[in-house]
Design a protein around this motif. Structure first.
Motif, PDB file in Angstrom:
ATOM      1  N   GLY A 219       0.863  -1.460  -0.103  1.00  0.00           N
ATOM      2  CA  GLY A 219       0.068   0.123   0.087  1.00  0.00           C
ATOM      3  C   GLY A 219       0.861   1.295  -0.139  1.00  0.00           C
ATOM      4  N   ALA A 220       2.180   0.988  -0.077  1.00  0.00           N
ATOM      5  CA  ALA A 220       2.895   2.506  -0.133  1.00  0.00           C
ATOM      6  C   ALA A 220       2.870   3.176  -1.333  1.00  0.00           C
ATOM      7  CB  ALA A 220       4.431   1.906   0.394  1.00  0.00           C
ATOM      8  N   GLY A 221       2.626   2.471  -2.513  1.00  0.00           N
ATOM      9  CA  GLY A 221       2.388   2.921  -3.695  1.00  0.00           C
ATOM     10  C   GLY A 221       3.557   2.731  -4.546  1.00  0.00           C
ATOM     11  N   LYS A 222       4.099   1.583  -4.450  1.00  0.00           N
ATOM     12  CA  LYS A 222       5.378   1.217  -5.237  1.00  0.00           C
ATOM     13  C   LYS A 222       4.813   1.449  -6.982  1.00  0.00           C
ATOM     14  CE  LYS A 222       6.084  -2.655  -3.293  1.00  0.00           C
ATOM     15  NZ  LYS A 222       4.975  -2.357  -2.423  1.00  0.00           N
TER      16      LYS A 222
ATOM     17  N   THR B 286       2.646   2.460  -8.723  1.00  0.00           N
ATOM     18  CA  THR B 286       2.151   4.051  -9.141  1.00  0.00           C
ATOM     19  C   THR B 286       3.397   4.743  -9.387  1.00  0.00           C
ATOM     20  OG1 THR B 286      -0.093   3.870  -7.879  1.00  0.00           O
ATOM     21  CG2 THR B 286       1.151   6.159  -8.710  1.00  0.00           C
ATOM     22  N   MET B 287       4.470   4.658  -8.342  1.00  0.00           N
ATOM     23  CA  MET B 287       5.675   5.156  -8.433  1.00  0.00           C
ATOM     24  C   MET B 287       6.532   4.619  -9.498  1.00  0.00           C
ATOM     25  SD  MET B 287       5.607   8.052  -6.508  1.00  0.00           S
ATOM     26  CE  MET B 287       7.290   8.654  -7.239  1.00  0.00           C
ATOM     27  N   THR B 288       6.463   3.525  -9.699  1.00  0.00           N
ATOM     28  CA  THR B 288       7.107   2.847 -10.922  1.00  0.00           C
ATOM     29  C   THR B 288       6.782   3.199 -12.129  1.00  0.00           C
ATOM     30  OG1 THR B 288       7.461   0.770  -9.520  1.00  0.00           O
ATOM     31  CG2 THR B 288       7.560   0.536 -12.173  1.00  0.00           C
ATOM     32  N   MET B 289       5.399   3.604 -12.419  1.00  0.00           N
ATOM     33  CA  MET B 289       4.937   3.961 -13.506  1.00  0.00           C
ATOM     34  C   MET B 289       5.400   5.616 -13.613  1.00  0.00           C
ATOM     35  SD  MET B 289       1.048   2.445 -13.823  1.00  0.00           S
ATOM     36  CE  MET B 289       0.466   2.714 -12.177  1.00  0.00           C
ATOM     37  N   LYS B 290       5.292   6.342 -12.587  1.00  0.00           N
ATOM     38  CA  LYS B 290       5.829   7.507 -12.779  1.00  0.00           C
ATOM     39  C   LYS B 290       7.221   7.884 -13.076  1.00  0.00           C
ATOM     40  CE  LYS B 290       2.123   9.341  -9.474  1.00  0.00           C
ATOM     41  NZ  LYS B 290       1.810  10.153  -8.349  1.00  0.00           N
ATOM     42  N   LEU B 291       8.188   7.085 -12.596  1.00  0.00           N
ATOM     43  CA  LEU B 291       9.598   6.971 -12.785  1.00  0.00           C
ATOM     44  C   LEU B 291       9.724   6.835 -14.369  1.00  0.00           C
ATOM     45  CD1 LEU B 291      11.100   5.196  -9.828  1.00  0.00           C
ATOM     46  CD2 LEU B 291      11.068   7.736 -10.540  1.00  0.00           C
ATOM     47  N   ALA B 292       8.831   5.924 -15.014  1.00  0.00           N
ATOM     48  CA  ALA B 292       8.833   5.349 -16.339  1.00  0.00           C
ATOM     49  C   ALA B 292       8.369   6.435 -17.349  1.00  0.00           C
ATOM     50  CB  ALA B 292       8.217   4.103 -16.487  1.00  0.00           C
ATOM     51  N   ALA B 293       7.630   7.189 -16.853  1.00  0.00           N
ATOM     52  CA  ALA B 293       6.817   8.115 -17.731  1.00  0.00           C
ATOM     53  C   ALA B 293       7.090   9.585 -17.708  1.00  0.00           C
ATOM     54  CB  ALA B 293       5.274   8.048 -17.581  1.00  0.00           C
ATOM     55  N   HIS B 294       7.780  10.063 -16.601  1.00  0.00           N
ATOM     56  CA  HIS B 294       7.931  11.578 -16.384  1.00  0.00           C
ATOM     57  C   HIS B 294       9.008  11.991 -17.454  1.00  0.00           C
ATOM     58  CE1 HIS B 294       8.893  15.263 -14.307  1.00  0.00           C
ATOM     59  NE2 HIS B 294       7.635  15.086 -13.807  1.00  0.00           N
ATOM     60  N   PRO B 295       8.729  13.148 -17.873  1.00  0.00           N
ATOM     61  CA  PRO B 295       9.674  13.601 -18.849  1.00  0.00           C
ATOM     62  C   PRO B 295      10.883  14.049 -18.509  1.00  0.00           C
ATOM     63  CG  PRO B 295       7.667  14.904 -19.075  1.00  0.00           C
ATOM     64  CD  PRO B 295       7.524  14.074 -17.842  1.00  0.00           C
ATOM     65  N   GLN B 296      11.190  14.203 -17.157  1.00  0.00           N
ATOM     66  CA  GLN B 296      12.439  14.568 -16.574  1.00  0.00           C
ATOM     67  C   GLN B 296      13.127  13.374 -16.189  1.00  0.00           C
ATOM     68  OE1 GLN B 296      12.716  18.235 -13.739  1.00  0.00           O
ATOM     69  NE2 GLN B 296      10.411  18.573 -14.784  1.00  0.00           N
ATOM     70  N   ILE B 297      12.592  12.080 -16.160  1.00  0.00           N
ATOM     71  CA  ILE B 297      13.246  11.150 -15.494  1.00  0.00           C
ATOM     72  C   ILE B 297      13.412   9.983 -16.574  1.00  0.00           C
ATOM     73  CG2 ILE B 297      12.838   9.476 -13.672  1.00  0.00           C
ATOM     74  CD1 ILE B 297      11.010  11.110 -12.115  1.00  0.00           C
ATOM     75  N   PHE B 298      12.543   9.114 -16.758  1.00  0.00           N
ATOM     76  CA  PHE B 298      12.894   7.904 -17.986  1.00  0.00           C
ATOM     77  C   PHE B 298      12.052   7.964 -19.144  1.00  0.00           C
ATOM     78  CE2 PHE B 298      14.302   5.765 -14.014  1.00  0.00           C
ATOM     79  CZ  PHE B 298      15.430   5.930 -14.213  1.00  0.00           C
ATOM     80  N   ALA B 299      11.145   8.964 -19.523  1.00  0.00           N
ATOM     81  CA  ALA B 299      10.272   9.178 -20.688  1.00  0.00           C
ATOM     82  C   ALA B 299      10.821   8.992 -21.795  1.00  0.00           C
ATOM     83  CB  ALA B 299       9.567  10.280 -20.215  1.00  0.00           C
ATOM     84  N   GLN B 300      12.026   9.139 -22.179  1.00  0.00           N
ATOM     85  CA  GLN B 300      12.811   9.427 -23.246  1.00  0.00           C
ATOM     86  C   GLN B 300      13.840   7.886 -23.385  1.00  0.00           C
ATOM     87  OE1 GLN B 300      11.891  11.697 -25.198  1.00  0.00           O
ATOM     88  NE2 GLN B 300      10.776  12.666 -23.355  1.00  0.00           N
ATOM     89  N   ARG B 301      13.668   7.122 -22.445  1.00  0.00           N
ATOM     90  CA  ARG B 301      14.370   6.109 -22.408  1.00  0.00           C
ATOM     91  C   ARG B 301      13.768   5.000 -22.659  1.00  0.00           C
ATOM     92  NH1 ARG B 301      19.477   7.135 -19.994  1.00  0.00           N
ATOM     93  NH2 ARG B 301      20.027   5.094 -21.779  1.00  0.00           N
ATOM     94  N   GLU B 302      14.160   3.541 -23.221  1.00  0.00           N
ATOM     95  CA  GLU B 302      13.638   2.416 -23.309  1.00  0.00           C
ATOM     96  C   GLU B 302      13.443   1.761 -21.962  1.00  0.00           C
ATOM     97  OE1 GLU B 302      12.093   1.113 -25.992  1.00  0.00           O
ATOM     98  OE2 GLU B 302      12.472   3.061 -27.109  1.00  0.00           O
TER      99      GLU B 302
ATOM    100  N   GLY C 236       4.393  -6.001  -2.449  1.00  0.00           N
ATOM    101  CA  GLY C 236       4.338  -5.382  -1.258  1.00  0.00           C
ATOM    102  C   GLY C 236       4.374  -6.241  -0.245  1.00  0.00           C
ATOM    103  N   ASN C 237       4.969  -6.414   0.784  1.00  0.00           N
ATOM    104  CA  ASN C 237       5.006  -7.220   1.755  1.00  0.00           C
ATOM    105  C   ASN C 237       5.335  -6.642   3.166  1.00  0.00           C
ATOM    106  OD1 ASN C 237       5.135  -9.745   3.300  1.00  0.00           O
ATOM    107  ND2 ASN C 237       6.803 -10.591   1.969  1.00  0.00           N
ATOM    108  N   SER C 238       4.623  -7.197   4.130  1.00  0.00           N
ATOM    109  CA  SER C 238       4.926  -6.488   5.540  1.00  0.00           C
ATOM    110  C   SER C 238       6.508  -7.083   5.944  1.00  0.00           C
ATOM    111  CB  SER C 238       4.121  -7.132   6.441  1.00  0.00           C
ATOM    112  OG  SER C 238       4.572  -6.909   7.844  1.00  0.00           O
TER     113      SER C 238
ATOM    114  N   VAL D   8      10.269   2.570  -0.827  1.00  0.00           N
ATOM    115  CA  VAL D   8       8.965   3.426  -1.103  1.00  0.00           C
ATOM    116  C   VAL D   8       8.355   3.660   0.018  1.00  0.00           C
ATOM    117  CG1 VAL D   8       6.921   3.968  -2.384  1.00  0.00           C
ATOM    118  CG2 VAL D   8       8.825   2.886  -3.733  1.00  0.00           C
ATOM    119  N   ALA D   9       7.993   4.766   0.821  1.00  0.00           N
ATOM    120  CA  ALA D   9       7.497   4.910   2.015  1.00  0.00           C
ATOM    121  C   ALA D   9       6.223   5.904   1.807  1.00  0.00           C
ATOM    122  CB  ALA D   9       8.238   5.316   3.160  1.00  0.00           C
TER     123      ALA D   9
END
Length: 390
Positions: free
Chosen positions: A208-211, A213-229, A283-285, A310-311
């Motif tokens: 439930g920490a949002g891993k 969602t953040m994985t998708m955001k890292l992959a799609a954000h223009p300032q991070i990995f959007a221009q990479r394969e 996710g795991n406790s 991710v917290a």
């Protein structure tokens, strides 16, 4: 007996140098942080006592060194320097017998105990604060700073601000920002995205920490990995979420399902053509049986270049610290703080940073995949923390 000095980038490194030259039979007298005269950086200096008559150095194997030694406060540095001068005076007597040496060491131990008592007395003696400082101290705790950290910040600002008790709220906040700025550590995401070889990133954290969602955001954000394969590996036992499947269709990012970690090795070899591979660990406790062993198996197979914890900021601070600290056994390289928009206690960020001693990679501030992610910048953080205080 003779006193010698050694320096290193950390306490462990300095002690290692001393033991490599004199073996394990050394006595650590003191350690302090000093300024490197060559480049201005901070290094650790230790003073040790060695037996000149013992010409034979015992074999010694260095243990695993501790990272990120905390810097001493100015008052502690001054105390240590005074303590060093007293030690030098005592040691200048040049003991000639074992009995004299024993007496000197007893004097040193007694002296150090007295200094520790004085320091503890100073800590326990509360400093009276003017009303404006008390008001800001209370606001810091309401914003999520733990009591110890908030009091330490306010007392330091009170002592260092030129106007002291007559400082305005704005001047106090300005001084607070200066103190907090020195505590911030940011992950260099630009170096990661510009790498000319494949980078493997492993995302870990509680359920439930949002891993994902953040994985998708890292992959799609223009300032991070959007221009990479980019390829994303989902290890969720129930398969990729509908959101992850939809994201793959919209962005073109490859999403692969692998429920069993023993299948990851072959898959990683098949993904060599991708610039970035993000492994979204289910996710795991961290309190579950065999948790550490299971996570270590992922690390051995995936061989990640970076491990991001991710917290979620909407967790209770004590629970957040306890859960995150268990992930430290994996030796992560950074942490991502999510659900900023769901908490008013943003100050927990500084407590988490200080306790984990990890750089922050990014913030999740909303649910929109392509927009709601913030890279760590002091302006963004200060706006969140002080927006209701000024």
């Amino acid at each position: 007996m003779k006193v010698k000095y050694y320096t290193g980038n950390s306490l462990a490194e300095a002690i290692t140098k001393a033991k490599q030259e004199h073996g394990s039979d050394i006595i650590l007298l003191d350690s302090r942080e000093i300024k490197n005269t060559l480049d201005g950086s901070k290094i650790v200096q230790v003073s040790i006592s060695v037996d000149e008559d013992n010409g034979k150095v015992k074999a010694w194997n260095p243990p695993a060194a501790k990272k990120n030694q905390k810097a001493l406060k100015p008052s502690e540095v001054e105390t240590r320097e005074d303590f060093n001068s007293v030690i030098s005076n005592i040691l200048s007597r040049k003991p000639k017998t074992l009995e004299q040496e024993k007496k000197i060491l007893e004097e040193l131990a007694e002296l150090k105990e007295q200094i520790n008592k004085l320091q503890q007395s100073a800590v326990n003696d509360p400093l009276p604060l003017p009303p404006v400082y008390e008001q800001i101290l209370s606001a810091l705790q309401e914003m999520g700073f733990n009591k110890k950290m908030a009091e330490s910040l306010i007392k330091r600002v009170y002592q260092l601000t030129p106007k002291g008790p007559n400082a305005s709220k704005g001047e106090i906040i300005f001084a607070l920002k200066k103190e907090l700025r020195e505590k911030m550590r940011f992950f260099d995401i630009s170096a990661l995205k510009a790498a000319d070889r494949q980078k493997v990133i492993m995302m870990v954290g509680p359920t439930g920490a949002g891993k994902t969602t953040m994985t998708m955001k890292l992959a799609a954000h223009p300032q991070i990995f959007a221009q990479r394969e980019v390829a994303i590996i989902s290890t969720d036992p129930y398969g990729p979420s509908e959101a992850l499947k939809a994201f793959s269709r919209m962005s073109g990012v490859t999403v692969i399902e692998k429920k069993r970690h023993d299948e990851l090795g072959a898959l990683m070899r098949q993904l060599k053509e991708y610039d970035v591979v993000i492994v979204d660990v289910a996710g795991n406790s961290p309190f579950a049986p065999q948790f550490v062993k299971k996570m270590e198996e992922y690390v051995k197979i995936v061989k990640p270049h970076e491990i991001f914890v991710v917290a979620s900021l909407n967790m209770d601070l004590e629970d957040l610290l306890e859960a995150a600290s268990l992930y430290m056994l994996l030796k992560p390289t950074g942490f991502i703080l999510t659900k900023i928009d769901e908490s008013r206690r943003i100050g927990k960020f500084f407590t988490l940073m200080e306790e984990l001693e990890l750089p922050v990679v990014a913030f999740g501030d909303g649910k929109r995949i392509f927009i709601d992610i913030a890279l760590p910048e002091e302006g963004y953080i200060f706006e969140k923390v002080f927006e209701g205080l000024a």
